[in-house]
Enzyme design. Sequence first.
Site, PDB file in Angstrom:
ATOM      1  N   ARG A  41       0.825  -1.207   0.000  1.00  0.00           N
ATOM      2  CA  ARG A  41       0.000   0.000   0.000  1.00  0.00           C
ATOM      3  C   ARG A  41       0.860   1.258   0.000  1.00  0.00           C
ATOM      4  NH1 ARG A  41      -4.616   1.807   4.236  1.00  0.00           N
ATOM      5  NH2 ARG A  41      -5.563   3.341   2.872  1.00  0.00           N
ATOM      6  N   GLY A  46       6.467   1.163   5.674  1.00  0.00           N
ATOM      7  CA  GLY A  46       7.344   0.197   5.016  1.00  0.00           C
ATOM      8  C   GLY A  46       7.406   0.401   3.517  1.00  0.00           C
ATOM      9  N   CYS A  47       6.267   0.661   2.908  1.00  0.00           N
ATOM     10  CA  CYS A  47       6.235   0.859   1.452  1.00  0.00           C
ATOM     11  C   CYS A  47       6.939   2.146   1.060  1.00  0.00           C
ATOM     12  CB  CYS A  47       4.789   0.846   0.961  1.00  0.00           C
ATOM     13  SG  CYS A  47       3.993  -0.759   1.215  1.00  0.00           S
ATOM     14  N   THR A  48       6.855   3.166   1.908  1.00  0.00           N
ATOM     15  CA  THR A  48       7.569   4.406   1.644  1.00  0.00           C
ATOM     16  C   THR A  48       9.071   4.184   1.733  1.00  0.00           C
ATOM     17  OG1 THR A  48       5.705   5.729   2.422  1.00  0.00           O
ATOM     18  CG2 THR A  48       7.876   6.800   2.406  1.00  0.00           C
ATOM     19  N   ALA A  51      10.114   2.212  -1.427  1.00  0.00           N
ATOM     20  CA  ALA A  51      10.037   3.031  -2.637  1.00  0.00           C
ATOM     21  C   ALA A  51      11.163   4.066  -2.664  1.00  0.00           C
ATOM     22  CB  ALA A  51       8.671   3.720  -2.728  1.00  0.00           C
TER      23      ALA A  51
END
Length: 157
Positions: A41, A46-48, A51
Amino acid sequence: MAARLEPGRPAPDFTLPDATGRPVSLAEHHGRRTIVYFYPRASTPGCTTQACDFRDSLARFTAEGFAVLGVSPDAPEALARFAEEQSLDFPLLSDPDHAVAEAWGAWGEKKNYGKTYEGLIRSTVVVGPDGTVELAQYNVRATGHVAKLRRDLGLQP
């Protein structure tokens, strides 16, 4: 859950909308090595982290002949906000029905705090210039993943 991809097998082709709604296909990246990473998401911690690690390594990956594509179930509008907020300069693709994630083995059973549910499995697949899988990693950690991926690919850290 679909079977996980294995090196030497063809990577399933796909066409998904990017953050602007423009269709992006894996086929348009044939002829170069492509890193396709699946994340649960946009705009979550974590995804930030993951990325931004790809963003910070993008110039080196590009110089080494790689393209990077991020795939999540988020709508293009959420991807556009995420890309703008984090200055992400590689395509983020929307897979809302998770059909591509399923075909790539990145959708399946997960456990969190004692609960079992279906969801996106943080995964990275490297596709060779000929469209075959070179490397497939599942259940990867967001933090430090790009450095580990570079080591696993035999690239300088």
